[in-house]
Design an enzyme around this catalytic site. Structure first.
Site, short mmCIF file in Angstrom:
data_model
loop_
_atom_site.label_atom_id
_atom_site.label_comp_id
_atom_site.label_asym_id
_atom_site.label_seq_id
_atom_site.Cartn_x
_atom_site.Cartn_y
_atom_site.Cartn_z
N PRO A 63 0.82 -1.22 0.00
CA PRO A 63 0.00 0.00 0.00
C PRO A 63 0.86 1.26 0.00
CG PRO A 63 -0.68 -1.52 1.75
CD PRO A 63 0.62 -2.02 1.19
N HIS A 64 0.46 2.22 -0.82
CA HIS A 64 1.13 3.52 -0.90
C HIS A 64 0.16 4.53 -1.48
CE1 HIS A 64 1.76 1.45 -4.71
NE2 HIS A 64 1.78 2.65 -5.27
N GLY A 65 0.47 5.79 -1.34
CA GLY A 65 -0.43 6.84 -1.80
C GLY A 65 -0.31 7.11 -3.28
#
Length: 146
Positions: A63-65
Site C-alpha cells: 500500500p502507498h499513496g
C-alpha cells in the site's frame, strides 16, 4: 536498508485478519505515528487501492499513496505488517505481508527495488510470514537469503 527507513518500531507481528482497507489504514497510521507522513497520506493510500490494487502477488501487498498525495510525505519510511491468516485483496488474492511505503523523491524506487528483490523469492516470503520476531523481519528484508 537504512534504520531511519525501516526499524523495529515499524513492524507489526501476528495481526488478526481484517478487511483490506482496515489493514491499509493500519499501516498508514503507523507511517503517520512514526513521523513519515501526514494524516492526509492515508486517504491517498485508500484511493490508490480503489484505482488499482496494491497486491503485487506472492502473498505481498504494498500500500502507498497516489502521486497527488506525495506532498504529504515528510520522510521516507516503510511499515511491515504480518498477517498469518492473510488479508483478502479480492479476486482470490490473499496478502500475508503488507508493506506500507512512503518515499521522498527517488528514494521510493530504491525501497521498492530492495523489497522486490527479497519478495520475489517465495522462501523469503514464507520466512516473513512465519517470523516470530521483529529482528527476523529486519534481517530478511535487509539481507534477503544471505
Amino acid at each position: 536498508m537504512e534504520k531511519h527507513i525501516l526499524n523495529e518500531n515499524n513492524i507489526l507481528l501476528n495481526l488478526k485478519t481484517e478487511d483490506k482497507y482496515s489493514a491499509i489504514e493500519r499501516v498508514g497510521n503507523i507511517l503517520k505515528d512514526n513521523g513519515y507522513v501526514e494524516d492526509k497520506y492515508i486517504e491517498g493510500m485508500r484511493k490508490r487501492e480503489d484505482e488499482v490494487t496494491t497486491y503485487i502477488g506472492n502473498g505481498i501487498a504494498i500500500p502507498h499513496g497516489t502521486s497527488e498525495y506525495i506532498k504529504f510525505i515528510k520522510k521516507s519510511g516503510i511499515v511491515v505488517a504480518q498477517y498469518p491468516n492473510g488479508v483478502d485483496f479480492g479476486d482470490g488474492n490473499i496478502a500475508y505481508i503488507l508493506i506500507g511505503i512512503a518515499g521522498v523523491g527517488d528514494e521510493h524506487i530504491n525501497i521498492l527495488s530492495n523489497i522486490a528483490l527479497v519478495c520475489q523469492d517465495e522462501n523469503n516470503v514464507k520466512k516473513l510470514v512465519k517470523a516470530k520476531s521483529k529482528d527476523e523481519i529486519l534481517n530478511i528484508l535487509t539481507e534477503g537469503d544471505n
